[in-house]
Design a protein around this motif. Structure first.
Motif, PDB file in Angstrom:
ATOM      1  N   VAL A   1      39.352  48.331  40.627  1.00  0.00           N
ATOM      2  CA  VAL A   1      38.880  46.986  40.938  1.00  0.00           C
ATOM      3  C   VAL A   1      39.996  46.245  41.672  1.00  0.00           C
ATOM      4  O   VAL A   1      41.147  46.672  41.668  1.00  0.00           O
ATOM      5  CB  VAL A   1      38.470  46.204  39.664  1.00  0.00           C
ATOM      6  CG1 VAL A   1      37.290  46.858  38.973  1.00  0.00           C
ATOM      7  CG2 VAL A   1      39.636  46.067  38.708  1.00  0.00           C
ATOM      8  N   THR A   2      39.650  45.135  42.275  1.00  0.00           N
ATOM      9  CA  THR A   2      40.627  44.324  42.986  1.00  0.00           C
ATOM     10  C   THR A   2      41.021  43.144  42.113  1.00  0.00           C
ATOM     11  O   THR A   2      40.162  42.445  41.569  1.00  0.00           O
ATOM     12  CB  THR A   2      40.021  43.807  44.305  1.00  0.00           C
ATOM     13  OG1 THR A   2      39.580  44.927  45.062  1.00  0.00           O
ATOM     14  CG2 THR A   2      41.026  43.028  45.109  1.00  0.00           C
ATOM     15  N   CYS A   3      42.320  42.911  41.987  1.00  0.00           N
ATOM     16  CA  CYS A   3      42.829  41.773  41.218  1.00  0.00           C
ATOM     17  C   CYS A   3      42.292  40.491  41.860  1.00  0.00           C
ATOM     18  O   CYS A   3      42.453  40.279  43.057  1.00  0.00           O
ATOM     19  CB  CYS A   3      44.356  41.775  41.230  1.00  0.00           C
ATOM     20  SG  CYS A   3      45.093  40.334  40.432  1.00  0.00           S
TER      21      CYS A   3
ATOM     22  N   LYS B   1      45.370  42.982  44.772  1.00  0.00           N
ATOM     23  CA  LYS B   1      45.943  44.315  44.581  1.00  0.00           C
ATOM     24  C   LYS B   1      44.931  45.194  43.851  1.00  0.00           C
ATOM     25  O   LYS B   1      44.189  44.714  42.994  1.00  0.00           O
ATOM     26  CB  LYS B   1      47.227  44.168  43.756  1.00  0.00           C
ATOM     27  CG  LYS B   1      48.007  45.420  43.553  1.00  0.00           C
ATOM     28  CD  LYS B   1      49.282  45.072  42.771  1.00  0.00           C
ATOM     29  CE  LYS B   1      50.110  46.270  42.468  1.00  0.00           C
ATOM     30  NZ  LYS B   1      51.308  45.902  41.689  1.00  0.00           N
ATOM     31  N   GLU B   2      44.906  46.475  44.159  1.00  0.00           N
ATOM     32  CA  GLU B   2      43.979  47.399  43.508  1.00  0.00           C
ATOM     33  C   GLU B   2      44.483  47.736  42.104  1.00  0.00           C
ATOM     34  O   GLU B   2      45.663  48.008  41.907  1.00  0.00           O
ATOM     35  CB  GLU B   2      43.854  48.679  44.344  1.00  0.00           C
ATOM     36  CG  GLU B   2      42.556  49.390  44.100  1.00  0.00           C
ATOM     37  CD  GLU B   2      42.332  50.509  45.094  1.00  0.00           C
ATOM     38  OE1 GLU B   2      42.866  51.610  44.852  1.00  0.00           O
ATOM     39  OE2 GLU B   2      41.637  50.266  46.100  1.00  0.00           O
ATOM     40  N   VAL B   3      43.570  47.695  41.130  1.00  0.00           N
ATOM     41  CA  VAL B   3      43.909  47.932  39.725  1.00  0.00           C
ATOM     42  C   VAL B   3      43.009  49.034  39.179  1.00  0.00           C
ATOM     43  O   VAL B   3      41.798  49.015  39.386  1.00  0.00           O
ATOM     44  CB  VAL B   3      43.701  46.647  38.885  1.00  0.00           C
ATOM     45  CG1 VAL B   3      44.041  46.887  37.419  1.00  0.00           C
ATOM     46  CG2 VAL B   3      44.479  45.489  39.456  1.00  0.00           C
ATOM     47  N   GLU B   4      43.609  49.973  38.458  1.00  0.00           N
ATOM     48  CA  GLU B   4      42.837  51.024  37.808  1.00  0.00           C
ATOM     49  C   GLU B   4      42.250  50.454  36.520  1.00  0.00           C
ATOM     50  O   GLU B   4      42.965  49.867  35.705  1.00  0.00           O
ATOM     51  CB  GLU B   4      43.757  52.205  37.501  1.00  0.00           C
ATOM     52  CG  GLU B   4      43.023  53.455  37.159  1.00  0.00           C
ATOM     53  CD  GLU B   4      43.968  54.649  37.075  1.00  0.00           C
ATOM     54  OE1 GLU B   4      43.996  55.262  35.988  1.00  0.00           O
ATOM     55  OE2 GLU B   4      44.658  54.932  38.055  1.00  0.00           O
TER      56      GLU B   4
ATOM     57  N   TYR C   1      45.795  44.093  31.441  1.00  0.00           N
ATOM     58  CA  TYR C   1      45.428  42.771  31.945  1.00  0.00           C
ATOM     59  C   TYR C   1      44.212  42.804  32.854  1.00  0.00           C
ATOM     60  O   TYR C   1      43.904  41.826  33.524  1.00  0.00           O
ATOM     61  CB  TYR C   1      46.625  42.144  32.685  1.00  0.00           C
ATOM     62  CG  TYR C   1      47.831  42.057  31.811  1.00  0.00           C
ATOM     63  CD1 TYR C   1      47.873  41.196  30.726  1.00  0.00           C
ATOM     64  CD2 TYR C   1      48.933  42.878  32.039  1.00  0.00           C
ATOM     65  CE1 TYR C   1      48.980  41.132  29.897  1.00  0.00           C
ATOM     66  CE2 TYR C   1      50.043  42.819  31.217  1.00  0.00           C
ATOM     67  CZ  TYR C   1      50.066  41.940  30.151  1.00  0.00           C
ATOM     68  OH  TYR C   1      51.154  41.880  29.327  1.00  0.00           O
ATOM     69  N   ARG C   2      43.511  43.949  32.905  1.00  0.00           N
ATOM     70  CA  ARG C   2      42.366  44.085  33.806  1.00  0.00           C
ATOM     71  C   ARG C   2      41.370  42.957  33.627  1.00  0.00           C
ATOM     72  O   ARG C   2      41.201  42.496  32.503  1.00  0.00           O
ATOM     73  CB  ARG C   2      41.704  45.449  33.630  1.00  0.00           C
ATOM     74  CG  ARG C   2      41.123  45.680  32.242  1.00  0.00           C
ATOM     75  CD  ARG C   2      40.638  47.134  32.117  1.00  0.00           C
ATOM     76  NE  ARG C   2      40.165  47.402  30.794  1.00  0.00           N
ATOM     77  CZ  ARG C   2      40.908  47.793  29.784  1.00  0.00           C
ATOM     78  NH1 ARG C   2      42.181  47.995  29.934  1.00  0.00           N
ATOM     79  NH2 ARG C   2      40.382  47.996  28.597  1.00  0.00           N
ATOM     80  N   PRO C   3      40.797  42.420  34.631  1.00  0.00           N
ATOM     81  CA  PRO C   3      40.796  42.870  36.010  1.00  0.00           C
ATOM     82  C   PRO C   3      42.032  42.440  36.799  1.00  0.00           C
ATOM     83  O   PRO C   3      42.112  42.669  37.989  1.00  0.00           O
ATOM     84  CB  PRO C   3      39.548  42.220  36.592  1.00  0.00           C
ATOM     85  CG  PRO C   3      39.460  40.916  35.887  1.00  0.00           C
ATOM     86  CD  PRO C   3      39.933  41.223  34.474  1.00  0.00           C
ATOM     87  N   PHE C   4      42.987  41.796  36.146  1.00  0.00           N
ATOM     88  CA  PHE C   4      44.210  41.378  36.822  1.00  0.00           C
ATOM     89  C   PHE C   4      45.215  42.510  36.819  1.00  0.00           C
ATOM     90  O   PHE C   4      45.202  43.364  35.950  1.00  0.00           O
ATOM     91  CB  PHE C   4      44.799  40.141  36.134  1.00  0.00           C
ATOM     92  CG  PHE C   4      43.822  39.011  36.046  1.00  0.00           C
ATOM     93  CD1 PHE C   4      43.599  38.190  37.131  1.00  0.00           C
ATOM     94  CD2 PHE C   4      43.093  38.778  34.898  1.00  0.00           C
ATOM     95  CE1 PHE C   4      42.672  37.161  37.074  1.00  0.00           C
ATOM     96  CE2 PHE C   4      42.169  37.757  34.824  1.00  0.00           C
ATOM     97  CZ  PHE C   4      41.964  36.942  35.912  1.00  0.00           C
ATOM     98  N   CYS C   5      46.140  42.480  37.781  1.00  0.00           N
ATOM     99  CA  CYS C   5      47.129  43.558  37.876  1.00  0.00           C
ATOM    100  C   CYS C   5      48.287  43.348  36.908  1.00  0.00           C
ATOM    101  O   CYS C   5      48.945  44.305  36.519  1.00  0.00           O
ATOM    102  CB  CYS C   5      47.642  43.679  39.318  1.00  0.00           C
ATOM    103  SG  CYS C   5      48.552  42.242  39.902  1.00  0.00           S
TER     104      CYS C   5
END
Length: 63
Positions: free
Chosen positions: A5-7, A12-15, A22-26
């Protein structure tokens, strides 16, 4: 298959998984920036009039 997903803050791309707490945050920083924007009402969910009833003055309130 890994979901990415994108932060919402820095783009920034996050797995998406347990390794990204901290998803969806990086990171914690991006999470706190977003929280601050909501707290200062820079971000809000659009809506109509408030569902809260209007305040009544003392004369119109009877108990």
């Amino acid at each position: 298959m890994v979901t990415r997903v994108t932060c919402p803050t820095c783009q920034k791309e996050v797995e998406w998984g347990p390794q990204s707490p901290y998803r969806p945050f990086c990171c914690k920083r991006c999470q706190l920036i977003d929280l601050g924007e909501w707290a200062s009402e820079e971000k809000r969910i659009p809506g109509g009039e408030s569902d809260t009833p209007p305040d009544f003055d003392d004369e119109s309130a009877s108990i």
